[in-house]
Design an enzyme around this catalytic site. Sequence first.
Site, mmCIF file in Angstrom:
data_model
loop_
_atom_site.group_PDB
_atom_site.id
_atom_site.type_symbol
_atom_site.label_atom_id
_atom_site.label_comp_id
_atom_site.label_asym_id
_atom_site.label_seq_id
_atom_site.Cartn_x
_atom_site.Cartn_y
_atom_site.Cartn_z
ATOM 1 C CG ASP A 193 11.564 27.745 13.328
ATOM 2 O OD1 ASP A 193 11.986 27.980 14.460
ATOM 3 O OD2 ASP A 193 10.904 26.744 13.018
ATOM 4 C CB ILE A 194 13.351 23.594 10.049
ATOM 5 C CG1 ILE A 194 14.459 24.212 9.188
ATOM 6 C CG2 ILE A 194 12.957 22.216 9.523
ATOM 7 C CD1 ILE A 194 15.760 23.442 9.204
ATOM 8 C CD GLU A 236 15.121 24.734 15.233
ATOM 9 O OE1 GLU A 236 16.273 24.829 15.731
ATOM 10 O OE2 GLU A 236 14.118 24.505 15.915
#
Lengths: 317, 338
Positions: A193-194, A236
Amino acid sequence: MAVDSSLAEMHWKHDILGSIEVGIVVLDKAFNVQMWNQFMENHSNIVPRMIQNKNLFEFFPEIDKEWFTRKAAPAFSLKSPVFIIWEQRPYLFHFDCSRPITSQAHHMYQNITIFPLASLTGQVEQVCLVIYDVTDEALSRLGMQSLNRQLEKISQVDGLTELYNRRFWEEQFDMEFKRNKRSESPSALIMLDIDHFKKVNDTYGHPSGDEVIKALAGIIKKATRETDIAGRYGGEEFAIMLPDTPVASVEFVAERIRRLVEKCTVVYNKIPISFTISIGIAGFKHTYKDSTQWLDTADKALYKAKNMGRNQVALIE
Amino acid sequence: MTTPVLICDDSSFARKQMQRAIPDAWDVDISFAKHGKQALEMIRAGKADVMFLDLNMPVLDGYQTMQVIKDEDLPTLVVVVSGDVQPEARARMLALGAIEFIRKPVDNAKLVSVLAKFGLYLGESSANKRAEEVKPTTKNSYIEKLDAYREMANVAMGQAGESLAQLLGEFIDLPIPNVNLITNTELHMAIADIQRNESVSAVSQGFISAGINGEALVIFNDSNFSNMVKLLKYSGNENSGSLELEALMDVSNILIGACLRALSEQLHLVFSHNHPIILGRHCDLDDILKTTTQRKEDMLAVEIAYSIKSQNINFDLLLLFPNESIDLVFDKLITPHF
């Protein structure tokens, strides 16, 4: 009177053969043409007297002689009607399609029937070829097939990243889980995940956020193998299933992705954007009751990486 | 002198058909057997100077029965009456000592010429009286009805098998046809286990005449294709997908064509058939059958599971008659034609 009526009958029967919108050809054993109706004349521009008693293959080099001889054989030897469908060969005679302007086809699609004609000897000396124009049917069938393929793709793939969408990824993941239950080879799952993605969106705007997501998807595609199953799990968040891969190798892959992201700069509207990701890894365990349990474990690993300060790879074995 | 005659066939419909063909003036005492084991007992009891013997039967089939007759040198003249009319079937039975081989369906004319050929009976050929005497198959008996359909399928199966054997140059193993009255939703039950859970391809062709319509399906197990393609000896370097399609079409053309011709003969009709349609390729059998209209009425389903044992090839021919056609078929079958 009797002569008149039989003559009249001959005329209207001839009219039927001429007006009917199917091709009718009678061939003898050597494939010499014995009859050639109006449909054939109109579409081939060959009049009956030109082709009468001449060999069919000489006039139509597009016909695969060996193949067609083989197809026609049962009509002669077994007195069996033969049906050829356009899916086998789109056409026997290369004719233009009947609507030259609005049709999408470049040629007429044809279904062919070859049936034996009775003779006085009891042997089949001649066969009749019936040529049906099935262009519209073929086009709609072909159109439907390509539409189905497109739909299938659309239903599996995420539009922005061109990775699998969540629904399809979960289906694949579930199948992989079941396969793992039966097999001994190790597999692993990556969730990533960002970091601080909301900040990217808030600072640079959503279009920039999309560019970042696309760039990350590109890195994931580059870093994984064809057999790995990568999907966009949430906004994301991404998930990668790596079949037949020991956790040690997965750590290596994950670390590589992390480093590639770290080094990557997305430029949008001339503004350079850097970002990082956190990665969680969970190896398959036979104690997992279902695929969700495995997914939860990978999720926990991801949180572990976040808690360790982000831009990290964490593992739960 | 009265001649003891034995008719051995598993189908009561076929036994009656045989009985009706026997000339009125031939002085015979007719007995019946349902399979080879019964027949052997009756031969030993002296009830079969002449025996009309079917090939495909349960318990003991025609080949096995003939083998025993030969081994034990039992006193009977055997005339084979068979739906399986492949040259190899004929050759095998004649080699075992049968004197003649009659193609089903048997009728008075065929029988009389065979009897005359071997000097068994040279008198008046008419069998009108016997034909009247033999109780027709009753319309209301479910079992007798199914038996009539099975026998019809048996003959059609044999002729289709013969044509295919000729095309492929291989002996085709013929089963006993599986005949069922089922509802449309149970269509999958009409198909035996061999195709279960396998990837299959199927072709369908409709046929119609005199109010009788139906559909013929040929169902191929995809794993058999490569062997079938080899048998067909295709030349050229097309890809395997298109060769499979050629094989599917070639085999279904022959099977359905010959089968419908045999049905036409037995029902005294000329069927017109439409162009075949590919029902599906490389898919689940259930998926193919799922797309049928959900009609609730019964239909008649005849499954013929052909195989070529030497090549490990199996395929199914499925004949389906909708409800409205079932009784019409039966009427045509039991109506005598002279």
